[in-house]
Design a protein around this motif. Structure first.
Motif, mmCIF file in Angstrom:
data_model
loop_
_atom_site.group_PDB
_atom_site.id
_atom_site.type_symbol
_atom_site.label_atom_id
_atom_site.label_comp_id
_atom_site.label_asym_id
_atom_site.label_seq_id
_atom_site.Cartn_x
_atom_site.Cartn_y
_atom_site.Cartn_z
ATOM 1 N N LEU A 211 -40.981 -95.865 42.357
ATOM 2 C CA LEU A 211 -41.846 -97.042 42.252
ATOM 3 C C LEU A 211 -43.317 -96.649 42.393
ATOM 4 C CD1 LEU A 211 -39.893 -99.639 44.441
ATOM 5 C CD2 LEU A 211 -40.208 -99.735 41.967
ATOM 6 N N GLY A 212 -43.591 -95.759 43.350
ATOM 7 C CA GLY A 212 -44.969 -95.351 43.591
ATOM 8 C C GLY A 212 -45.584 -94.637 42.404
ATOM 9 N N ALA A 213 -44.817 -93.761 41.771
ATOM 10 C CA ALA A 213 -45.333 -93.034 40.611
ATOM 11 C C ALA A 213 -45.635 -93.983 39.458
ATOM 12 C CB ALA A 213 -44.320 -91.971 40.178
ATOM 13 N N VAL B 203 -48.459 -90.688 51.525
ATOM 14 C CA VAL B 203 -47.182 -89.987 51.678
ATOM 15 C C VAL B 203 -46.283 -90.342 50.499
ATOM 16 C CG1 VAL B 203 -45.156 -89.619 53.140
ATOM 17 C CG2 VAL B 203 -47.381 -90.128 54.194
ATOM 18 N N GLY B 204 -45.713 -89.330 49.870
ATOM 19 C CA GLY B 204 -44.821 -89.588 48.750
ATOM 20 C C GLY B 204 -43.979 -88.372 48.440
ATOM 21 N N GLY B 205 -43.142 -88.512 47.418
ATOM 22 C CA GLY B 205 -42.237 -87.451 47.021
ATOM 23 C C GLY B 205 -42.692 -86.748 45.762
ATOM 24 N N PRO B 206 -41.803 -86.026 45.119
ATOM 25 C CA PRO B 206 -42.191 -85.201 43.966
ATOM 26 C C PRO B 206 -42.759 -85.986 42.797
ATOM 27 C CG PRO B 206 -39.784 -85.277 44.251
ATOM 28 C CD PRO B 206 -40.392 -85.839 45.487
ATOM 29 N N ARG B 207 -42.264 -87.180 42.540
ATOM 30 C CA ARG B 207 -42.788 -87.950 41.402
ATOM 31 C C ARG B 207 -44.224 -88.386 41.659
ATOM 32 N NH1 ARG B 207 -38.252 -91.540 38.349
ATOM 33 N NH2 ARG B 207 -36.440 -90.245 38.745
ATOM 34 N N MET B 208 -44.505 -88.844 42.874
ATOM 35 C CA MET B 208 -45.860 -89.271 43.197
ATOM 36 C C MET B 208 -46.802 -88.074 43.259
ATOM 37 S SD MET B 208 -44.890 -92.233 45.981
ATOM 38 C CE MET B 208 -46.559 -92.600 46.502
ATOM 39 N N GLU B 209 -46.309 -86.943 43.748
ATOM 40 C CA GLU B 209 -47.151 -85.741 43.781
ATOM 41 C C GLU B 209 -47.472 -85.277 42.366
ATOM 42 O OE1 GLU B 209 -44.732 -83.268 46.333
ATOM 43 O OE2 GLU B 209 -46.109 -83.626 48.011
ATOM 44 N N GLU B 210 -46.491 -85.372 41.477
ATOM 45 C CA GLU B 210 -46.729 -85.008 40.081
ATOM 46 C C GLU B 210 -47.756 -85.934 39.442
ATOM 47 O OE1 GLU B 210 -44.202 -84.487 35.909
ATOM 48 O OE2 GLU B 210 -43.144 -84.693 37.809
ATOM 49 N N ALA B 211 -47.800 -87.194 39.925
ATOM 50 C CA ALA B 211 -48.756 -88.172 39.387
ATOM 51 C C ALA B 211 -50.147 -88.026 40.004
ATOM 52 C CB ALA B 211 -48.228 -89.583 39.610
ATOM 53 N N GLY B 212 -50.294 -87.128 40.990
ATOM 54 C CA GLY B 212 -51.632 -86.881 41.521
ATOM 55 C C GLY B 212 -51.818 -87.132 43.002
ATOM 56 N N LEU B 213 -50.744 -87.415 43.749
ATOM 57 C CA LEU B 213 -50.858 -87.645 45.193
ATOM 58 C C LEU B 213 -50.637 -86.336 45.945
ATOM 59 C CD1 LEU B 213 -50.677 -90.161 47.443
ATOM 60 C CD2 LEU B 213 -48.375 -89.259 47.627
ATOM 61 N N SER B 214 -51.476 -86.082 46.916
ATOM 62 C CA SER B 214 -51.270 -84.949 47.825
ATOM 63 C C SER B 214 -50.708 -85.515 49.119
ATOM 64 C CB SER B 214 -52.595 -84.217 48.075
ATOM 65 O OG SER B 214 -52.395 -83.141 48.966
ATOM 66 N N SER B 215 -49.399 -85.302 49.342
ATOM 67 C CA SER B 215 -48.726 -85.949 50.469
ATOM 68 C C SER B 215 -49.156 -85.346 51.809
ATOM 69 C CB SER B 215 -47.210 -85.827 50.308
ATOM 70 O OG SER B 215 -46.536 -86.612 51.250
ATOM 71 N N LEU B 216 -49.396 -86.218 52.785
ATOM 72 C CA LEU B 216 -49.804 -85.781 54.117
ATOM 73 C C LEU B 216 -48.735 -84.930 54.784
ATOM 74 C CD1 LEU B 216 -51.244 -89.137 55.513
ATOM 75 C CD2 LEU B 216 -52.560 -87.142 54.820
ATOM 76 N N VAL C 9 -56.736 -95.625 46.917
ATOM 77 C CA VAL C 9 -55.477 -96.294 47.212
ATOM 78 C C VAL C 9 -54.657 -95.404 48.134
ATOM 79 C CG1 VAL C 9 -53.353 -97.265 46.260
ATOM 80 C CG2 VAL C 9 -55.487 -97.417 44.953
ATOM 81 N N PHE C 10 -54.248 -95.949 49.275
ATOM 82 C CA PHE C 10 -53.393 -95.220 50.219
ATOM 83 C C PHE C 10 -51.971 -95.726 50.030
ATOM 84 C CE2 PHE C 10 -51.539 -93.555 53.997
ATOM 85 C CZ PHE C 10 -52.388 -92.556 54.484
ATOM 86 N N LEU C 11 -51.055 -94.814 49.706
ATOM 87 C CA LEU C 11 -49.677 -95.165 49.412
ATOM 88 C C LEU C 11 -48.722 -94.499 50.393
ATOM 89 C CD1 LEU C 11 -50.056 -94.414 45.636
ATOM 90 C CD2 LEU C 11 -49.334 -96.646 46.432
ATOM 91 N N ILE C 12 -47.644 -95.198 50.738
ATOM 92 C CA ILE C 12 -46.587 -94.590 51.554
ATOM 93 C C ILE C 12 -45.236 -94.931 50.943
ATOM 94 C CG2 ILE C 12 -45.460 -94.467 53.807
ATOM 95 C CD1 ILE C 12 -48.065 -95.337 55.098
ATOM 96 N N ALA C 13 -44.487 -93.884 50.603
ATOM 97 C CA ALA C 13 -43.105 -94.049 50.152
ATOM 98 C C ALA C 13 -42.246 -93.083 50.951
ATOM 99 C CB ALA C 13 -42.978 -93.770 48.657
ATOM 100 N N GLY C 14 -41.027 -93.503 51.289
ATOM 101 C CA GLY C 14 -40.215 -92.674 52.170
ATOM 102 C C GLY C 14 -38.850 -92.308 51.652
ATOM 103 N N GLU C 15 -38.535 -92.648 50.420
ATOM 104 C CA GLU C 15 -37.232 -92.286 49.857
ATOM 105 C C GLU C 15 -37.368 -92.211 48.345
ATOM 106 O OE1 GLU C 15 -34.409 -95.227 51.087
ATOM 107 O OE2 GLU C 15 -35.875 -96.823 50.991
ATOM 108 N N PRO C 16 -36.389 -91.624 47.655
ATOM 109 C CA PRO C 16 -36.519 -91.401 46.204
ATOM 110 C C PRO C 16 -36.809 -92.661 45.397
ATOM 111 C CG PRO C 16 -34.720 -90.082 47.064
ATOM 112 C CD PRO C 16 -35.190 -90.942 48.203
ATOM 113 N N SER C 17 -36.176 -93.792 45.732
ATOM 114 C CA SER C 17 -36.437 -95.013 44.978
ATOM 115 C C SER C 17 -37.880 -95.460 45.147
ATOM 116 C CB SER C 17 -35.486 -96.126 45.411
ATOM 117 O OG SER C 17 -35.637 -96.403 46.795
ATOM 118 N N GLY C 18 -38.419 -95.308 46.355
ATOM 119 C CA GLY C 18 -39.815 -95.647 46.588
ATOM 120 C C GLY C 18 -40.761 -94.692 45.898
#
Length: 385
Positions: free
Chosen positions: A15-17, A37-50, A3-12
């Motif tokens: 949602l992504g996490a 691409v994601g922020g700290p919540r998505m990275e904590e859930a296992g995403l390595s942001s580009l 799954v490729f995800l892109i979020a660009g702000e804290p609310s996204g």
């Protein structure tokens, strides 16, 4: 599954996490790889942001134009990474100025299924955006129950998956009472004032709200004022309230216990004066009646005023199909009128209870969490349930 995800702000990022957790909950025996691409919540859930999410977290026409070359590079970088990864699905989350440009490139050069999470507000203005989206978006995940027909009419599948506000924790009555005791508020009537979370909002609404409070406190000198300030604008808010009456208590959004303090304040508040936005749903979840006000610069007021297709921008009014929440937007953002509405609400705060409860029910309160509903809708679209 990839799954490729892109979020660009804290609310996204939030949602992504939740969506990532939803996938793992529904597919416990399947390895799910998350990239993008994601922020700290998505990275904590296992995403390595580009690249850092903050690189694309830019709001406002002027700001976007001034940083257009850098944003365009990030659009191309994200699109190329998605095409190279060949995921089962590309899910872009809100931030349409960036995300839909990525989806357009990916769709033109691949058969990757594209999903956009958070429907654009075509019901409010610029309805033509739905038809443009449909050229490169296969499915939309909507936060509001009345949005699917607008997306489906343009040719996209659209699933209402619930609003994240229904899963946010709420303070208890005991926590609210402790908040009052901690800050020496006693049993005095408590007015929450929320001038916005962006610098431009605080700059514009701060003087307006100060003028409103001058009238309110003159009529109700016993009223106590609490101002929950978002982390990025705490310093601005503290400077803005220096001239306000009522000795406002500013809650520091950067403090370690900021979220708990905010929740307790929302529960303790008797009523609120807030800048327009999703804060109206947070207040409704806490059962705090409100008056909404918002203004913008002259040019934006003229352009947006001509494009609006609705008579209210307050989400509680829209979701409940009522006009229970008083609203003062644009030219109507007049301090004396706002103050009169605040004083009237203080006399009859129960007037909004039914509309707020209906709003929460329609947004999915008490149902399956939105993150799981969103993941289920995506998997169904992929034929993977």
């Amino acid at each position: 599954m990839r799954v490729f995800l892109i979020a660009g702000e804290p609310s996204g990022d939030k949602l992504g996490a939740a969506l990532m957790a939803g996938f793992r909950s529904l597919m416990p025996d399947t390895e799910v790889e998350f990239i993008g691409v994601g922020g700290p919540r998505m990275e904590e859930a296992g995403l390595s942001s580009l690249f850092p999410m903050d690189d694309i977290s830019i709001m406002g026409l002027t700001e976007i134009l001034s940083q257009y070359p850098a944003l365009k590079r990030r659009v191309n970088e994200a699109a190329e990474a998605a095409i190279a990864a060949q995921p089962d699905v590309l899910i872009t989350i809100d931030l349409p100025e960036f995300c839909l440009r990525v989806a357009k490139i990916v769709k033109a050069r691949s058969t990757i299924r594209t999903v956009h999470y958070v429907a654009p507000t075509v019901w409010a203005w610029r309805p033509g955006r739905a038809a443009k989206m449909a050229k490169h978006i296969d499915q939309v995940l909507a936060l509001l129950p009345f949005e699917p027909p607008y997306m489906e009419a343009a040719g996209m599948r659209c699933d209402f998956v619930g609003h994240p506000v229904v899963t946010d924790p709420l303070a208890s009555a005991t926590e609210a009472e402790a908040f009052r005791d901690r800050h020496g508020l006693g049993a005095a009537p408590l007015l929450l004032v929320l001038p916005g979370s962006r610098r431009s909002e605080v700059t514009r609404m701060g003087p307006v709200f100060g003028a409103v409070l001058a009238e309110v406190c003159a009529r109700r000198p016993e009223m106590r004022i609490v101002v929950p300030a978002a982390g990025p604008v705490v310093d601005m808010v503290q400077a803005a309230v220096a001239g306000w009456p009522g000795a406002p208590l500013v809650l520091d959004g950067k403090a370690p216990d900021a979220q708990a303090e905010k929740r307790a304040a929302f529960r303790a508040g008797d009523l609120a004066l807030a800048a327009s936005g999703t804060v109206s749903l947070e207040l409704a979840a806490a059962g705090t009646p409100m008056v909404i006000a918002y203004d913008m610069n002259w040019l934006s007021r003229q352009i947006i005023g001509r494009m609006l297709r609705i008579d209210t921008v307050t989400l509680v009014n829209l979701v409940s199909e009522t006009r229970a929440v008083p609203e003062f937007v644009g030219a109507a953002c007049v301090p004396s009128d706002i103050a009169a509405a605040v004083l009237a609400l203080a006399e009859a705060p129960q007037s909004q209870q039914e509309a707020m409860a209906l709003t929460m029910a329609r947004l999915g309160q008490g149902q399956e969490p939105p993150g799981i509903r969103a993941a289920r809708a995506v998997l169904d679209g992929l034929g993977r349930l």
